[in-house]
Design a protein around this motif. Structure first.
Motif, mmCIF file in Angstrom:
data_model
loop_
_atom_site.group_PDB
_atom_site.id
_atom_site.type_symbol
_atom_site.label_atom_id
_atom_site.label_comp_id
_atom_site.label_asym_id
_atom_site.label_seq_id
_atom_site.Cartn_x
_atom_site.Cartn_y
_atom_site.Cartn_z
ATOM 1 N N VAL A 145 1.144 -1.504 -0.372
ATOM 2 C CA VAL A 145 -0.079 -0.241 0.269
ATOM 3 C C VAL A 145 0.832 1.545 -0.177
ATOM 4 O O VAL A 145 0.661 2.193 -0.638
ATOM 5 C CB VAL A 145 -1.064 0.254 1.336
ATOM 6 C CG1 VAL A 145 -1.162 1.180 1.636
ATOM 7 C CG2 VAL A 145 -1.961 -1.762 1.254
ATOM 8 N N CYS A 190 -6.089 2.864 -1.216
ATOM 9 C CA CYS A 190 -4.851 3.474 -0.529
ATOM 10 C C CYS A 190 -6.236 3.697 0.644
ATOM 11 O O CYS A 190 -5.470 4.200 2.102
ATOM 12 C CB CYS A 190 -3.334 4.344 -0.781
ATOM 13 S SG CYS A 190 -2.202 3.164 -1.910
ATOM 14 N N ASN A 239 -6.071 0.283 5.893
ATOM 15 C CA ASN A 239 -4.861 0.498 5.889
ATOM 16 C C ASN A 239 -4.528 1.211 6.695
ATOM 17 O O ASN A 239 -4.667 1.929 7.747
ATOM 18 C CB ASN A 239 -4.037 1.528 4.150
ATOM 19 C CG ASN A 239 -4.940 0.361 2.775
ATOM 20 O OD1 ASN A 239 -4.451 -0.526 3.239
ATOM 21 N ND2 ASN A 239 -5.646 1.078 2.356
#
Length: 96
Positions: free
Chosen positions: A6, A32, A37
């Motif tokens: 990522v 992202c 994340n």
């Protein structure tokens, strides 16, 4: 070849935006920004989404993504630069 990390995707998307390929950069950055994340990856990605929309003249979308970055946190320096650019005070990467 496309990075699976990522952070690498975020870096690549941000570079595309820096080089003027805003839509391509946003296409890479959008995933992202997901909640799975890290805070830093999400925050910085949102900042660059805001910057890309600002460059494309989408003021409302730029404000939305900047607000997302502020809410997420974890990216104070990048946030300040992008917010300043959007406010017309400075360009990203250039001291005021």
């Amino acid at each position: 070849m496309f990075p699976s990390s990522v952070t690498l995707c975020g870096t690549y998307g941000s570079i595309l935006i820096e080089n003027g390929s805003c839509q391509a950069g946003m296409d890479i950055l959008k995933p992202c920004t997901g909640a799975a994340n890290s805070q830093m990856d999400r925050g910085i990605s949102c900042c660059f989404m805001a910057r890309a929309h600002h460059r494309l003249g989408n003021a409302e979308e730029a404000r939305y993504w900047l607000q997302q970055a502020e809410d997420i946190g974890g990216c104070a320096e990048v946030f300040a630069k992008v917010a300043g650019e959007i406010a017309g005070k400075q360009a990203l990467g250039v001291a005021a």
